[in-house]
Design a protein around this motif. Structure first.
Motif, short mmCIF file in Angstrom:
data_model
loop_
_atom_site.label_atom_id
_atom_site.label_comp_id
_atom_site.label_asym_id
_atom_site.label_seq_id
_atom_site.Cartn_x
_atom_site.Cartn_y
_atom_site.Cartn_z
N GLU A 348 1.08 -1.11 -0.10
CA GLU A 348 0.14 0.00 0.10
C GLU A 348 0.98 1.15 0.04
N ILE A 349 1.97 1.23 0.80
CA ILE A 349 2.78 2.31 0.79
C ILE A 349 3.47 2.84 -0.50
N ARG A 444 2.93 6.75 6.20
CA ARG A 444 1.63 6.82 5.59
C ARG A 444 1.15 8.46 5.92
#
Length: 471
Positions: A348-349, A444
């Motif tokens: 995701e990052i 994030r």
């Protein structure tokens, strides 16, 4: 007819208009003309062409046109009744780009020998004379006009057109005193991009009598030119974070850097190295690593500010240096993105990092493509197109509307002006945002913050560019 005083140099040619009685006023052991000639002797000018009184304003302007058509480099035009700091003259005559620019003061109190101008960022959007009015003027022209080699044909055309208009009485009772003022008006209205070189606390005043000349010369001694040179090495249009949290102390490193014989490119290289180390620490993924990375990133940015200040102080900046500095900024930022993503881990990052990278690239594309389009349109308008504005318009009635009008009103309010600078998320704010969010939270939060603020900034930039293009 001009007299030539040749110097051993390789830069700008100077046209010195000794066409008014004031240039013969006394100053020290000589005249104001002698004083100005001595100042030009210590500046990097190729030669000085002194235009003496002849057939009036029309004749003077035709001499300027003749010189412009025969010159192989930049040409500066200034009246010999100008009393100015040498450092003020150097703002244009020592500028390595030898581009088209005019000396201005942000003091908007216009007077007969201080014609009004309206600035739009770093360029002159409108210029005035006794015949040409400038609504909403926010600065004044202080006598020195430099025209880059690419714009010499436009200078010659403008000078010849003005000469004809003056000789036929279509510009009203203008006199040789206004020659350089009219040239600036003509260049701006023909579409030539004219950079505004602000004098800050320095003085540059035209005089008409012995008393005013004595007062003007006395005022020069009240200013420490060396101190002003250091002050002007710090950009006055930077973002909030850079202005108040970085430039306040990096300016004190400029002179030590000069004594150490550091070049701006050397400082840029060290800045890139520190950013690489910051990325390495970020990639560790620990709290201590993020703290160390944040500190190194802020130090890297401080050196990024210092290299520009050093370049402006030594006047050793160049197109290559500016390009390298811009490329280094992008490289450092994207290295940090990679380091943060590695340190956080997970798929995701990387999506967030890639999206932040793309958004930043789009924002720079909006800026640079617009700047290129403006430069191209100005070049076409100046060299081949029809004039952007008639020289016979006594009132410059072209005003900004809608979004642009609102933006100009914001500039008059200090708080709103700083908010306007911050909303576009300049590099100082971006580096601070990355450092604070990475050290206090995690990658994030950093990328989400960049995407939210960066998206708002992109929308603001795009709206502004469309409004300006429509104008």
């Amino acid at each position: 007819m001009p007299d030539s005083l040749t110097r051993d140099s390789t830069t700008t040619s100077v046209v010195l208009l000794a066409t008014t009685p004031a240039c013969r006023l006394l100053s020290g052991d000589g005249t104001l003309l002698d004083r100005l000639s001595d100042q030009l002797a210590v500046l990097p000018v190729r030669d000085v062409l002194v235009v003496t009184p002849g057939g009036g304003l029309g004749s003077d302007l035709r001499e300027v046109a003749k010189i412009a058509r025969g010159s192989a480099g930049a040409v500066a035009v200034l009246p010999a009744d100008l009393v100015a700091h040498t450092e003020a003259l150097a703002l244009l005559l020592e500028h390595p780009a030898h581009d088209t620019g005019a000396l201005v003061s942000y003091d908007a109190a216009a007077a007969p020998l201080r014609p009004p101008v309206r600035l739009d960022g770093p360029r002159i959007a409108a210029a005035g004379s006794s015949f040409h009015v400038v609504p909403e003027a926010n600065a004044t022209f202080r006598g020195l006009l430099q025209v880059g080699e690419a714009d010499l044909a436009s200078l010659a055309d403008v000078a010849e057109e003005l000469a004809e208009l003056a000789e036929t009485g279509k510009l009203g009772p203008v006199t040789p005193v206004e020659a350089v003022d009219l040239l600036l008006v003509g260049l701006v209205r023909s579409g030539v991009t004219v950079r505004a070189a602000g004098i800050g606390r320095l003085h540059a005043d035209r005089v008409t009598g012995q008393i005013s000349a004595d007062v003007a010369v006395t005022r020069l001694a009240e200013i420490d030119e060396a101190r002003v040179r250091l002050d002007t090495s710090v950009k006055d249009d930077d973002g909030f974070f850079t202005t108040f949290f970085v430039s306040t102390w990096t300016r004190h490193l400029v002179k030590p850097a000069v004594r150490l014989k550091l070049t701006p490119n050397t400082v840029t290289g060290v800045s890139v190295g520190l950013a690489l180390l910051a990325a390495v620490w970020f990639s560790a993924g620990t709290q201590g690593g993020r703290l160390a990375g944040a500190a190194l990133l802020l130090l890297s940015f401080a050196l990024d500010c210092l290299d520009g200040q050093l370049a402006r102080y030594t006047r050793t900046f160049s197109p290559l240096g500016a390009w390298a500095d811009g490329m280094a900024d992008r490289l450092k930022e994207f290295l940090v993105y990679i380091g943060l993503a590695f340190g956080f881990g997970g798929t995701e990052i990387w999506y967030l990092a890639a999206t932040a990278t793309i958004l930043q690239a789009v924002r720079h594309a909006i800026d640079y493509t617009y700047a290129g389009a403006v430069a191209d349109s100005a070049r076409v308008g100046a060299l081949w197109g029809r004039p952007a504005g008639s020289l016979l318009e006594s009132l410059d009635a072209r005003r900004d509307h809608g979004v642009l009008s609102f933006a100009h009103r914001l500039e008059r309010d200090t708080v709103a002006r700083w908010l306007k600078k911050m909303i576009v998320l300049p590099i100082g704010e971006r580096m601070a945002l990355i450092a604070v969010t990475a050290a206090g939270w995690n990658a994030r939060v950093t990328f989400l913050s960049l995407l939210c603020w960066g998206g708002l900034a992109a929308l603001y930039q795009l709206t502004g560019r469309i409004a300006r293009s429509a104008r």
